[in-house]
Design a protein around this motif. Structure first.
Motif, PDB file in Angstrom:
ATOM      1  N   VAL A  73       0.845  -1.195   0.000  1.00  0.00           N
ATOM      2  CA  VAL A  73       0.000   0.000   0.000  1.00  0.00           C
ATOM      3  C   VAL A  73       0.885   1.251   0.000  1.00  0.00           C
ATOM      4  O   VAL A  73       0.597   2.230  -0.687  1.00  0.00           O
ATOM      5  N   TYR A  74       1.974   1.191   0.763  1.00  0.00           N
ATOM      6  CA  TYR A  74       2.878   2.344   0.842  1.00  0.00           C
ATOM      7  C   TYR A  74       3.503   2.641  -0.528  1.00  0.00           C
ATOM      8  O   TYR A  74       3.592   3.804  -0.932  1.00  0.00           O
ATOM      9  N   ASP A 176     -10.469   0.891  19.313  1.00  0.00           N
ATOM     10  CA  ASP A 176     -11.661   1.112  20.129  1.00  0.00           C
ATOM     11  C   ASP A 176     -12.668   1.833  19.245  1.00  0.00           C
ATOM     12  O   ASP A 176     -12.375   2.894  18.708  1.00  0.00           O
ATOM     13  N   GLY A 177     -13.842   1.261  19.079  1.00  0.00           N
ATOM     14  CA  GLY A 177     -14.793   1.848  18.142  1.00  0.00           C
ATOM     15  C   GLY A 177     -14.335   1.564  16.722  1.00  0.00           C
ATOM     16  O   GLY A 177     -13.837   0.489  16.415  1.00  0.00           O
ATOM     17  N   PHE A 178     -14.465   2.557  15.842  1.00  0.00           N
ATOM     18  CA  PHE A 178     -14.065   2.310  14.450  1.00  0.00           C
ATOM     19  C   PHE A 178     -12.621   2.695  14.168  1.00  0.00           C
ATOM     20  O   PHE A 178     -12.134   2.548  13.050  1.00  0.00           O
ATOM     21  N   PHE A 179     -11.891   3.208  15.173  1.00  0.00           N
ATOM     22  CA  PHE A 179     -10.483   3.545  14.974  1.00  0.00           C
ATOM     23  C   PHE A 179      -9.641   2.268  15.042  1.00  0.00           C
ATOM     24  O   PHE A 179      -9.800   1.464  15.964  1.00  0.00           O
ATOM     25  N   ARG A 180      -8.750   2.072  14.084  1.00  0.00           N
ATOM     26  CA  ARG A 180      -7.886   0.899  14.060  1.00  0.00           C
ATOM     27  C   ARG A 180      -6.422   1.322  13.913  1.00  0.00           C
ATOM     28  O   ARG A 180      -6.107   2.253  13.189  1.00  0.00           O
ATOM     29  N   SER A 181      -5.547   0.593  14.577  1.00  0.00           N
ATOM     30  CA  SER A 181      -4.109   0.825  14.430  1.00  0.00           C
ATOM     31  C   SER A 181      -3.611   0.065  13.210  1.00  0.00           C
ATOM     32  O   SER A 181      -4.353  -0.700  12.590  1.00  0.00           O
ATOM     33  N   ALA A 182      -2.341   0.255  12.875  1.00  0.00           N
ATOM     34  CA  ALA A 182      -1.748  -0.448  11.737  1.00  0.00           C
ATOM     35  C   ALA A 182      -1.644  -1.946  12.008  1.00  0.00           C
ATOM     36  O   ALA A 182      -1.558  -2.741  11.081  1.00  0.00           O
ATOM     37  N   ARG A 183      -1.670  -2.339  13.272  1.00  0.00           N
ATOM     38  CA  ARG A 183      -1.528  -3.761  13.632  1.00  0.00           C
ATOM     39  C   ARG A 183      -2.816  -4.539  13.424  1.00  0.00           C
ATOM     40  O   ARG A 183      -2.793  -5.751  13.291  1.00  0.00           O
ATOM     41  N   HIS A 184      -3.954  -3.845  13.447  1.00  0.00           N
ATOM     42  CA  HIS A 184      -5.245  -4.514  13.337  1.00  0.00           C
ATOM     43  C   HIS A 184      -5.959  -4.020  12.088  1.00  0.00           C
ATOM     44  O   HIS A 184      -6.477  -2.911  12.048  1.00  0.00           O
ATOM     45  N   PHE A 199       2.898   3.057   8.436  1.00  0.00           N
ATOM     46  CA  PHE A 199       2.270   2.931   7.119  1.00  0.00           C
ATOM     47  C   PHE A 199       3.171   2.186   6.147  1.00  0.00           C
ATOM     48  O   PHE A 199       2.709   1.443   5.281  1.00  0.00           O
ATOM     49  N   LYS A 200       4.477   2.359   6.276  1.00  0.00           N
ATOM     50  CA  LYS A 200       5.422   1.700   5.376  1.00  0.00           C
ATOM     51  C   LYS A 200       5.324   0.184   5.454  1.00  0.00           C
ATOM     52  O   LYS A 200       5.686  -0.514   4.503  1.00  0.00           O
ATOM     53  N   HIS A 201       4.833  -0.345   6.574  1.00  0.00           N
ATOM     54  CA  HIS A 201       4.733  -1.793   6.757  1.00  0.00           C
ATOM     55  C   HIS A 201       3.284  -2.271   6.835  1.00  0.00           C
ATOM     56  O   HIS A 201       3.029  -3.436   7.115  1.00  0.00           O
ATOM     57  N   PHE A 202       2.357  -1.366   6.571  1.00  0.00           N
ATOM     58  CA  PHE A 202       0.939  -1.702   6.706  1.00  0.00           C
ATOM     59  C   PHE A 202       0.469  -2.606   5.588  1.00  0.00           C
ATOM     60  O   PHE A 202       0.856  -2.445   4.426  1.00  0.00           O
ATOM     61  N   ALA A 203      -0.369  -3.566   5.941  1.00  0.00           N
ATOM     62  CA  ALA A 203      -0.949  -4.472   4.934  1.00  0.00           C
ATOM     63  C   ALA A 203      -2.355  -4.830   5.362  1.00  0.00           C
ATOM     64  O   ALA A 203      -2.637  -5.033   6.544  1.00  0.00           O
ATOM     65  N   PHE A 204      -3.269  -4.906   4.384  1.00  0.00           N
ATOM     66  CA  PHE A 204      -4.625  -5.358   4.675  1.00  0.00           C
ATOM     67  C   PHE A 204      -4.625  -6.867   4.861  1.00  0.00           C
ATOM     68  O   PHE A 204      -3.880  -7.582   4.196  1.00  0.00           O
ATOM     69  N   ASP A 205      -5.475  -7.354   5.739  1.00  0.00           N
ATOM     70  CA  ASP A 205      -5.592  -8.806   5.930  1.00  0.00           C
ATOM     71  C   ASP A 205      -6.202  -9.456   4.706  1.00  0.00           C
ATOM     72  O   ASP A 205      -6.997  -8.848   4.012  1.00  0.00           O
TER      73      ASP A 205
END
Length: 205
Positions: A73-74, A176-184, A199-205
């Motif tokens: 994504v990055y 918590d709620g609709f906010f998500r970290s890069a880990r989840h 963000f450089k290491h972010f990936a969608f499941d």
């Protein structure tokens, strides 16, 4: 056809030349260096100066590729994102990756270890602490505050990301709620909030 400067960066790595030293030797601005990093076109004069400094040919600096190789994504953000809007605090880009339509909201201000990002009550706010040095130690007081307001997940199936330039001291209220970290990871019904480093290491499941 796409321009690629991969050969240029490979040459700099082989010769152990830092990008900042390269830019100074060639006499190019930070803006031009950024264009090279994003595989964007630059003037012929710039290419000739690069070849003179590195003692090489143009084909040793750039190549033309049929398709742009994008593996994350990055990379899609760096190589193919389109700026769609901006305001005083953020720039918004559109991009696609693996069939997903993505909107990346990127802060203009760069965070540091004194930056506290809060994600609560459907709002994102930024508090910039200021260190106060006293005889007993270091204390902190509130400095500038930036209010991004309500930023919700997109309603049209777009995956929305809120990206903080730099590396903040903390990001509170995630997962918590609709906010998500890069880990989840999650779908288009959540809002991912992360630093540019994450963000450089972010990936969608």
């Amino acid at each position: 056809m796409f321009i690629s400067y991969d050969k240029l960066w490979e040459t700099l790595r082989e010769r152990q030349i830092k990008k900042c030293d390269f830019a100074e030797a060639v006499g190019i601005s930070s803006r031009t260096l950024a264009k090279l990093s994003k595989n964007e076109s630059v003037t012929t004069d710039t290419l000739l100066r690069i070849c003179e400094v590195l003692h090489c040919r143009v084909e040793d600096v750039l190549t033309f590729e049929e398709a742009m190789a994008i593996h994350s994504v990055y990379e899609a953000y760096r190589k193919a994102a389109t700026l769609t809007s901006e305001n005083e605090l953020t720039k918004t880009y559109e991009l696609s990756f693996e069939g997903k339509r993505i909107e990346a909201i990127v802060t203009k201000k760069t965070a540091n270890k004194y930056s506290i990002i809060s994600c609560r009550n459907e709002e994102i706010n930024w508090k910039q602490l200021q260190p106060l040095y006293r005889l007993q130690g270091i204390h902190y007081t509130s400095g500038e505050e930036f209010f991004f307001g309500k930023i919700r997940p997109a309603a049209d199936g777009t995956y929305r990301l809120f990206i903080i330039s730099g590396k903040p001291g903390s990001i509170e209220g995630l997962d918590d709620g609709f906010f998500r970290s890069a880990r989840h990871s999650g779908g288009s019904d959540v809002l991912h909030v992360m630093s540019m480093a994450a963000f450089k290491h972010f990936a969608f499941d």
